[in-house]
Design a protein around this motif. Structure first.
Motif, PDB file in Angstrom:
ATOM      1  N   THR A  76      -5.279  26.538  33.849  1.00 47.93           N
ATOM      2  CA  THR A  76      -5.070  25.100  33.957  1.00 47.93           C
ATOM      3  C   THR A  76      -5.058  24.508  32.551  1.00 47.93           C
ATOM      4  OG1 THR A  76      -7.425  24.562  34.052  1.00 47.93           O
ATOM      5  CG2 THR A  76      -6.332  25.075  36.151  1.00 47.93           C
ATOM      6  N   GLU A  77      -4.855  23.214  32.457  1.00 46.34           N
ATOM      7  CA  GLU A  77      -4.881  22.549  31.155  1.00 46.34           C
ATOM      8  C   GLU A  77      -6.270  22.613  30.530  1.00 46.34           C
ATOM      9  OE1 GLU A  77      -2.360  21.223  29.392  1.00 46.34           O
ATOM     10  OE2 GLU A  77      -0.972  21.900  30.940  1.00 46.34           O
ATOM     11  N   ALA A  78      -7.312  22.693  31.358  1.00 50.22           N
ATOM     12  CA  ALA A  78      -8.686  22.663  30.859  1.00 50.22           C
ATOM     13  C   ALA A  78      -9.300  24.044  30.653  1.00 50.22           C
ATOM     14  CB  ALA A  78      -9.560  21.864  31.821  1.00 50.22           C
ATOM     15  N   GLY A  79      -8.685  25.106  31.131  1.00 49.83           N
ATOM     16  CA  GLY A  79      -9.255  26.448  31.022  1.00 49.83           C
ATOM     17  C   GLY A  79      -8.642  27.386  32.037  1.00 49.83           C
ATOM     18  N   ALA A  80      -9.503  28.186  32.700  1.00 51.52           N
ATOM     19  CA  ALA A  80      -8.975  29.139  33.672  1.00 51.52           C
ATOM     20  C   ALA A  80     -10.091  29.662  34.573  1.00 51.52           C
ATOM     21  CB  ALA A  80      -8.307  30.301  32.959  1.00 51.52           C
ATOM     22  N   THR A  81      -9.686  30.166  35.737  1.00 52.62           N
ATOM     23  CA  THR A  81     -10.581  30.905  36.617  1.00 52.62           C
ATOM     24  C   THR A  81     -10.003  32.298  36.779  1.00 52.62           C
ATOM     25  OG1 THR A  81      -9.439  30.082  38.578  1.00 52.62           O
ATOM     26  CG2 THR A  81     -11.419  28.887  37.888  1.00 52.62           C
ATOM     27  N   VAL A  82     -10.895  33.281  36.881  1.00 52.45           N
ATOM     28  CA  VAL A  82     -10.477  34.668  36.980  1.00 52.45           C
ATOM     29  C   VAL A  82     -11.122  35.274  38.218  1.00 52.45           C
ATOM     30  CG1 VAL A  82     -10.322  36.889  35.785  1.00 52.45           C
ATOM     31  CG2 VAL A  82     -10.516  34.779  34.456  1.00 52.45           C
ATOM     32  N   GLU A  83     -10.346  36.010  38.991  1.00 51.16           N
ATOM     33  CA  GLU A  83     -10.859  36.758  40.140  1.00 51.16           C
ATOM     34  C   GLU A  83     -10.600  38.231  39.905  1.00 51.16           C
ATOM     35  OE1 GLU A  83     -12.394  36.067  43.142  1.00 51.16           O
ATOM     36  OE2 GLU A  83     -12.709  34.039  42.405  1.00 51.16           O
ATOM     37  N   TYR A  84     -11.640  39.034  40.085  1.00 52.50           N
ATOM     38  CA  TYR A  84     -11.539  40.485  40.013  1.00 52.50           C
ATOM     39  C   TYR A  84     -11.849  41.023  41.408  1.00 52.50           C
ATOM     40  CZ  TYR A  84     -12.462  39.500  35.048  1.00 52.50           C
ATOM     41  OH  TYR A  84     -12.437  39.012  33.769  1.00 52.50           O
ATOM     42  N   ASP A  85     -11.748  42.342  41.594  1.00 54.02           N
ATOM     43  CA  ASP A  85     -12.095  42.953  42.876  1.00 54.02           C
ATOM     44  C   ASP A  85     -13.521  42.587  43.278  1.00 54.02           C
ATOM     45  OD1 ASP A  85      -9.602  44.138  43.077  1.00 54.02           O
ATOM     46  OD2 ASP A  85     -10.278  46.075  42.338  1.00 54.02           O
ATOM     47  N   CYS A  86     -14.488  42.777  42.390  1.00 59.30           N
ATOM     48  CA  CYS A  86     -15.898  42.546  42.709  1.00 59.30           C
ATOM     49  C   CYS A  86     -16.576  41.673  41.664  1.00 59.30           C
ATOM     50  CB  CYS A  86     -16.641  43.875  42.845  1.00 59.30           C
ATOM     51  SG  CYS A  86     -16.116  44.795  44.299  1.00 59.30           S
ATOM     52  N   ALA A  87     -15.878  40.654  41.208  1.00 57.59           N
ATOM     53  CA  ALA A  87     -16.440  39.736  40.219  1.00 57.59           C
ATOM     54  C   ALA A  87     -15.544  38.509  40.112  1.00 57.59           C
ATOM     55  CB  ALA A  87     -16.556  40.423  38.861  1.00 57.59           C
ATOM     56  N   HIS A  88     -16.052  37.508  39.412  1.00 59.94           N
ATOM     57  CA  HIS A  88     -15.228  36.350  39.078  1.00 59.94           C
ATOM     58  C   HIS A  88     -15.691  35.828  37.720  1.00 59.94           C
ATOM     59  CE1 HIS A  88     -18.688  34.458  41.172  1.00 59.94           C
ATOM     60  NE2 HIS A  88     -18.497  33.458  40.330  1.00 59.94           N
ATOM     61  N   ALA A  89     -14.863  35.028  37.096  1.00 59.50           N
ATOM     62  CA  ALA A  89     -15.178  34.503  35.770  1.00 59.50           C
ATOM     63  C   ALA A  89     -14.591  33.109  35.627  1.00 59.50           C
ATOM     64  CB  ALA A  89     -14.627  35.428  34.684  1.00 59.50           C
ATOM     65  N   ASN A  90     -15.082  32.408  34.616  1.00 60.42           N
ATOM     66  CA  ASN A  90     -14.632  31.054  34.357  1.00 60.42           C
ATOM     67  C   ASN A  90     -14.460  30.868  32.850  1.00 60.42           C
ATOM     68  OD1 ASN A  90     -14.025  28.331  35.069  1.00 60.42           O
ATOM     69  ND2 ASN A  90     -16.040  27.755  34.310  1.00 60.42           N
ATOM     70  N   ILE A  91     -13.368  30.227  32.468  1.00 65.05           N
ATOM     71  CA  ILE A  91     -13.124  29.854  31.074  1.00 65.05           C
ATOM     72  C   ILE A  91     -13.053  28.333  31.066  1.00 65.05           C
ATOM     73  CG2 ILE A  91     -11.527  29.982  29.120  1.00 65.05           C
ATOM     74  CD1 ILE A  91     -10.532  32.666  30.351  1.00 65.05           C
ATOM     75  N   SER A  92     -13.984  27.693  30.382  1.00 68.00           N
ATOM     76  CA  SER A  92     -14.052  26.228  30.434  1.00 68.00           C
ATOM     77  C   SER A  92     -13.561  25.575  29.146  1.00 68.00           C
ATOM     78  CB  SER A  92     -15.479  25.786  30.758  1.00 68.00           C
ATOM     79  OG  SER A  92     -16.378  26.298  29.801  1.00 68.00           O
ATOM     80  N   GLN A  93     -12.536  26.153  28.554  1.00 68.69           N
ATOM     81  CA  GLN A  93     -11.903  25.567  27.379  1.00 68.69           C
ATOM     82  C   GLN A  93     -10.417  25.879  27.419  1.00 68.69           C
ATOM     83  OE1 GLN A  93     -14.208  27.889  24.599  1.00 68.69           O
ATOM     84  NE2 GLN A  93     -12.474  29.169  24.081  1.00 68.69           N
ATOM     85  N   LYS A  94      -9.633  25.063  26.710  1.00 73.70           N
ATOM     86  CA  LYS A  94      -8.205  25.334  26.616  1.00 73.70           C
ATOM     87  C   LYS A  94      -8.002  26.685  25.946  1.00 73.70           C
ATOM     88  CE  LYS A  94      -6.618  20.609  26.388  1.00 73.70           C
ATOM     89  NZ  LYS A  94      -5.826  19.618  25.655  1.00 73.70           N
ATOM     90  N   ILE A  95      -6.984  27.393  26.379  1.00 70.21           N
ATOM     91  CA  ILE A  95      -6.697  28.708  25.812  1.00 70.21           C
ATOM     92  C   ILE A  95      -5.568  28.546  24.795  1.00 70.21           C
ATOM     93  CG2 ILE A  95      -6.055  31.085  26.298  1.00 70.21           C
ATOM     94  CD1 ILE A  95      -7.138  30.634  29.161  1.00 70.21           C
ATOM     95  N   ALA A  96      -5.955  28.391  23.534  1.00 65.04           N
ATOM     96  CA  ALA A  96      -4.992  28.191  22.449  1.00 65.04           C
ATOM     97  C   ALA A  96      -4.401  29.532  22.036  1.00 65.04           C
ATOM     98  CB  ALA A  96      -5.671  27.520  21.262  1.00 65.04           C
ATOM     99  N   VAL A  97      -3.088  29.542  21.878  1.00 63.59           N
ATOM    100  CA  VAL A  97      -2.344  30.755  21.528  1.00 63.59           C
ATOM    101  C   VAL A  97      -1.795  30.601  20.109  1.00 63.59           C
ATOM    102  CG1 VAL A  97      -0.383  32.199  22.164  1.00 63.59           C
ATOM    103  CG2 VAL A  97      -1.719  31.079  23.935  1.00 63.59           C
ATOM    104  N   ASP A  98      -1.941  31.639  19.284  1.00 60.75           N
ATOM    105  CA  ASP A  98      -1.427  31.569  17.913  1.00 60.75           C
ATOM    106  C   ASP A  98       0.045  31.977  17.867  1.00 60.75           C
ATOM    107  OD1 ASP A  98      -1.248  34.370  17.848  1.00 60.75           O
ATOM    108  OD2 ASP A  98      -2.991  34.630  16.562  1.00 60.75           O
ATOM    109  N   ARG A  99       0.604  32.008  16.670  1.00 61.66           N
ATOM    110  CA  ARG A  99       2.034  32.310  16.494  1.00 61.66           C
ATOM    111  C   ARG A  99       2.422  33.704  16.941  1.00 61.66           C
ATOM    112  NH1 ARG A  99       4.115  29.034  11.355  1.00 61.66           N
ATOM    113  NH2 ARG A  99       2.677  27.340  11.622  1.00 61.66           N
ATOM    114  N   ARG A 100       1.473  34.620  16.914  1.00 60.84           N
ATOM    115  CA  ARG A 100       1.764  35.994  17.321  1.00 60.84           C
ATOM    116  C   ARG A 100       1.541  36.191  18.816  1.00 60.84           C
ATOM    117  NH1 ARG A 100      -1.740  39.404  13.273  1.00 60.84           N
ATOM    118  NH2 ARG A 100      -3.245  38.082  14.319  1.00 60.84           N
TER     119      ARG A 100
END
Length: 169
Positions: A76-100
């Protein structure tokens, strides 16, 4: 006579070129020049623009669903949610991408288990680091615990794919 076919060829090429510029996928809307004439500006298709902008620096990872084997990432614009087989995760910041096309962000990882969850079972997350590399619609992602640097996994995800998960039971 010899010049006749050359003129026909030149006119045909001009017609094809104008047709290409006028194609809605490749042209911006018609704009009026100061002299009153119409001007068409070539443009790339919008999906290519968004993928390329993710590797131009000072941009964010493309929002939407990225999926692969044993993982689903929803950006999302604010971060991300991740689902795995037997886990989950949260990223609560924007995911900035560099030139590479690379990024590194931190998040919270929660291991899951089969069966019922007890009220006394703390579901606190562990601090993790996500490191990714984008190449077109493909994302190589590695996830590590921040304290021990232990690798949780390396995943290949694709933009627009839901991913293939087998949840714990």
């Amino acid at each position: 006579m010899a010049n006749g076919w050359r003129i026909t060829l030149i006119l045909s090429m001009c017609s094809l070129t104008l047709g290409w510029f006028a194609h809605p996928e490749y042209a911006e809307p018609v704009q009026r020049s100061h002299s009153g004439g119409s001007v068409l500006r070539p443009a790339e298709p919008s999906h290519r623009r968004s993928i390329e902008s993710a590797t131009q620096g000072n941009s964010n990872l493309i929002t939407g669903v990225w999926g692969g084997e044993h993982i689903r990432l929803e950006v999302t614009e604010a971060g991300a949610t991740v689902e795995y087989d037997c886990a989950h995760a949260n990223i609560s910041q924007k995911i900035a991408v560099d030139r590479r096309g690379r990024f590194v962000v931190t998040g919270s990882y929660v291991a899951e288990h089969g069966g019922p969850v007890r009220e006394s079972d703390p579901s606190r997350g562990e601090a993790v680091q996500f490191a990714g590399k984008i190449s077109g619609k493909k994302l190589q992602l590695s996830v590590r615990r921040r304290d021990s640097r232990k690798l949780i996994g390396v995943f290949t995800l694709f933009l627009g794919h839901e991913g293939s998960l087998t949840k714990c039971r």
